[in-house]
Design an enzyme around this catalytic site. Structure first.
Site, PDB file in Angstrom:
ATOM      1  N   LYS A  45       4.893  -8.157   7.739  1.00  0.00           N
ATOM      2  CA  LYS A  45       3.809  -7.427   7.089  1.00  0.00           C
ATOM      3  C   LYS A  45       2.468  -7.850   7.698  1.00  0.00           C
ATOM      4  O   LYS A  45       2.353  -8.959   8.205  1.00  0.00           O
ATOM      5  CB  LYS A  45       3.783  -7.763   5.595  1.00  0.00           C
ATOM      6  CG  LYS A  45       4.875  -7.126   4.773  1.00  0.00           C
ATOM      7  CD  LYS A  45       4.753  -7.527   3.315  1.00  0.00           C
ATOM      8  CE  LYS A  45       5.857  -6.890   2.481  1.00  0.00           C
ATOM      9  NZ  LYS A  45       5.766  -5.441   2.397  1.00  0.00           N
ATOM     10  N   ARG A 100      16.235  -3.278  -1.394  1.00  0.00           N
ATOM     11  CA  ARG A 100      17.448  -2.475  -1.564  1.00  0.00           C
ATOM     12  C   ARG A 100      18.676  -3.190  -1.023  1.00  0.00           C
ATOM     13  O   ARG A 100      19.787  -2.982  -1.479  1.00  0.00           O
ATOM     14  CB  ARG A 100      17.237  -1.097  -0.922  1.00  0.00           C
ATOM     15  CG  ARG A 100      16.984  -1.151   0.560  1.00  0.00           C
ATOM     16  CD  ARG A 100      16.337   0.119   1.114  1.00  0.00           C
ATOM     17  NE  ARG A 100      14.901   0.205   0.841  1.00  0.00           N
ATOM     18  CZ  ARG A 100      14.130   1.227   1.204  1.00  0.00           C
ATOM     19  NH1 ARG A 100      14.655   2.271   1.824  1.00  0.00           N
ATOM     20  NH2 ARG A 100      12.841   1.231   0.925  1.00  0.00           N
TER      21      ARG A 100
HETATM   22  N1  BES Z   1       8.117  -5.651  -1.810  1.00  0.00           N
HETATM   23  C1  BES Z   1       7.809  -4.530  -1.005  1.00  0.00           C
HETATM   24  C2  BES Z   1       7.221  -3.384  -1.799  1.00  0.00           C
HETATM   25  C3  BES Z   1       5.794  -3.524  -2.206  1.00  0.00           C
HETATM   26  C4  BES Z   1       4.759  -3.386  -1.288  1.00  0.00           C
HETATM   27  C5  BES Z   1       5.470  -3.731  -3.532  1.00  0.00           C
HETATM   28  C6  BES Z   1       3.452  -3.474  -1.702  1.00  0.00           C
HETATM   29  C7  BES Z   1       4.153  -3.802  -3.935  1.00  0.00           C
HETATM   30  C8  BES Z   1       3.151  -3.676  -3.027  1.00  0.00           C
HETATM   31  C9  BES Z   1       9.067  -4.014  -0.332  1.00  0.00           C
HETATM   32  O1  BES Z   1      10.015  -4.961   0.002  1.00  0.00           O
HETATM   33  C10 BES Z   1       8.645  -3.350   0.929  1.00  0.00           C
HETATM   34  O2  BES Z   1       8.168  -4.030   1.795  1.00  0.00           O
HETATM   35  N2  BES Z   1       8.828  -2.046   1.004  1.00  0.00           N
HETATM   36  C11 BES Z   1       8.423  -1.300   2.139  1.00  0.00           C
HETATM   37  C12 BES Z   1       9.505  -0.304   2.465  1.00  0.00           C
HETATM   38  C13 BES Z   1       9.360   0.347   3.793  1.00  0.00           C
HETATM   39  C14 BES Z   1       9.570  -0.652   4.893  1.00  0.00           C
HETATM   40  C15 BES Z   1      10.354   1.454   3.896  1.00  0.00           C
HETATM   41  C16 BES Z   1       7.120  -0.601   1.795  1.00  0.00           C
HETATM   42  O3  BES Z   1       6.933  -0.203   0.649  1.00  0.00           O
HETATM   43  O4  BES Z   1       6.273  -0.496   2.672  1.00  0.00           O
HETATM   44 MN    MN Z   2       9.616  -5.822   1.921  1.00  0.00          MN
END
Ligand code: BES
Ligand code: MN
Ligand code: ZN
Length: 532
Positions: free
Chosen positions: A271, A345
């Site tokens: 990230k 997931r």
């Molecule tokens: N934990 C995150 C989701 C999230 C992001 C929650 C920001 C709250 C604030 C999750 O594991 C994630 O990184 N999801 C990705 C999915 C994508 C790679 C398809 C997302 O939401 O960007």
């Molecule tokens: Mn994630």
């Protein structure tokens, strides 16, 4: 937070209530019955002078010449008295007051309903909470509050409910707030064990049990998808199983599955740095399941509930999962990893397969799953996903009743079509659009054997900015739902798989294969791992 109930109407009885009394007044305030220490007269004057009204959030500070009922009284308007109004106005005021240690009393000027009592109690708990676990210099916070209203004496049951809810939310909030190095998978396992130990002390023998599975046992179960996420971290994963038995063991349980990523760096699909600290909250789903069990321990409703928490870190390293890797889930289905940041997931799917062994009435998973859900619904409502209308309706109802809101999202099969892969049964991500829904469509592929719903709490589990901190949501929704089901069980109908096999009896047998929704009904080995 220690709540005590005034045994009679504290407003008309001559009694000392503390340093500060917050008087909650809704529209239509009737000052017929005189309030103690001449308070009625002061309120009437303020109203007549136009200095105060019962509009939501309207405040007026009064200092009384004598110290009864309190040296200082805060009049607080709550408008139509809706729980959301009480919560917002009261939490803000309590937060302001709780910077100094004080004896606080909160009273409704009018008769209050159950929902209003709980709203007041959760607001006091939220406003009066100061996180101090990793901040020894933190000051303030409330320890004790006296509650009152004209009908206070008849409110013992709402007090018990509110106390249990607040205890569950406080536990969820505390653990979600703790940073990753103070809330590891092992520590979450210890929290679960502690709740069970506490239940044994309470005397409910065998009513609340906990089992914490470690790496080896998780491997034996064949949770290849879950373990692939844990690989990059030096912190060992845990799979937590909590069982609450409040009803006859012939009664099928409700199963709650909470995402327990104690820190989500994104893994190799790292990230960006800004705001990455907030990914310590990525175990908000797990925290809400722990909170629910804390509430169940205190309330002991007549229902069976199972809590499942897959928990690990998502980290990059030389041993970490890579884009392009293919992993095998416990269901037997293989998954091509296209983005290691879509890890929630991957840990949930194996927990959803594990859930089958409990022959659940229904399974609800709770996860901070997608940033996309925050874009769609903001911070007010959690995303609700289900193909089961009855279950969706019951969750929506519980959300409305507890004012812990959610909103149902669509689940058309078209949203899942981009999960196809040339190298595995499915990919772990679809396109850029409607990401919260494609995530739900991914999970759906593991839930054919029971009625299922998914709550995406990415926008509701914590607040950002100056008020950064966990909310304790959606414990109110989950507890309300569980208690509703204890009181009046609902038949959620057959699982998708059962519907499918019914349909297959009349339609062409190729249907199941085409939708690909239902995991193949291969025989299971003793360990619970599906063969083949
Ligand atoms: N934990 C995150 C989701 C999230 C992001 C929650 C920001 C709250 C604030 C999750 O594991 C994630 O990184 N999801 C990705 C999915 C994508 C790679 C398809 C997302 O939401 O960007
Ligand atoms: Mn994630
Ligand atoms: Zn995550």
């Amino acid at each position: 937070m220690n709540f005590s109930l005034a045994s009679a109407n504290p407003l008309t009885q001559d009694a000392e209530l503390g340093d500060v009394l917050i008087l909650l007044a809704a529209d239509g305030l009737d000052l017929g019955e005189p309030l103690q220490a001449g308070l009625s007269l002061l309120v009437k004057r303020a109203l007549a002078a136009g200095h105060w009204s019962t509009d939501s959030g309207k405040r007026l500070s009064l200092y009384l010449p004598e110290s009864r009922p309190a040296a200082r009284v805060e009049l607080l308007g709550i408008g139509d008295g809706a729980p959301a109004r009480i919560r917002d106005a009261l939490a803000k005021l309590v937060k302001e007051l709780a910077v100094d240690p004080l004896k606080l009393a909160v009273c409704f000027a009018q008769d209050a309903t159950d929902a209003q009592w709980t709203a007041a109690m959760t607001a006091i708990a939220a406003g009066g909470h100061v996180y101090g676990t990793t901040k020894p210099s933190a000051r303030g916070g409330l320890k004790k509050v006296l509650l009152g209203a004209p009908n206070a004496a008849t409110r013992k049951s709402s007090l018990a409910y509110g106390k249990a809810l607040v205890a569950g939310m406080t536990l969820a909030r505390e653990w979600a707030n703790r940073p990753g190095n103070h809330a590891t998978p092992g520590m979450l396992g210890d929290v679960a064990r502690h709740i069970a130990a506490q239940a044994r002390k309470d005397g409910g023998h065998g009513q609340l049990e906990c089992e914490v599975l470690e790496q080896k046992q998780i491997e034996k179960l064949g949770m290849g998808s879950f373990l692939s996420v844990a690989k990059g971290s030096d912190e060992a994963p845990r799979f937590i199983v909590l069982r609450y038995e409040g009803a006859d063991d012939s009664q099928r349980p409700l199963v709650f599955v909470g995402k327990g990523i104690t820190f989500d760096s994104g893994g190799i699909s790292l990230k960006p740095g800004a705001g990455m600290d907030e990914m310590k909250f990525d175990m908000g789903g797990a925290a809400s399941v722990l909170g629910l069990f804390e509430s169940l321990r205190l309330l002991r409703p007549k229902i069976n509930v199972v809590g499942l928490i897959p928990t690990c870190e998502n980290m990059p390293s030389g041993r970490a999962l890579k884009p392009g890797d293919v992993v095998q889930s416990m269901s037997g289905q293989t998954i091509e990893i296209l983005n290691t940041d879509a890890e929630g997931r991957l840990i949930l799917c194996d927990a959803l397969t594990y859930a089958e062994r409990f022959q659940p009435q229904a399974v609800v998973d709770i996860a901070t799953l997608t940033g996309n859900c925050v874009l769609a619904l903001g911070h007010l409502r959690s995303g609700l996903f289900s193909t089961n209308d009855v279950l969706a309706h019951e969750l929506q109802r519980a959300a409305d009743e507890s004012s812990d809101l959610c909103w149902r999202m669509p689940m058309d099969d078209v949203y899942g079509k981009d999960l196809k892969s040339n190298f595995a049964d499915m990919a772990n991500v679809a396109g850029r659009l409607a990401g919260a829904i494609s995530a739900a469509k991914f999970l759906e592929r593991f839930t054919g054997r029971y009625p299922w719903a998914h709550l995406d709490i990415a926008g509701t589990a914590w607040d950002e900015g100056a008020a950064k901190g966990a909310t304790g949501r959606p414990v109110p929704l989950l507890l309300q739902f569980a208690l509703n089901m204890a009181e009046q069980p609902v038949d959620f109908g057959p699982s998708v798989a059962q519907q499918q096999s019914q349909a297959d009896k009349v339609a062409a047998p190729s249907r199941t294969a085409k939708t690909g929704k239902v995991a193949k009904a291969a025989p299971r080995s003793k360990s619970g791992k599906r063969a083949g």
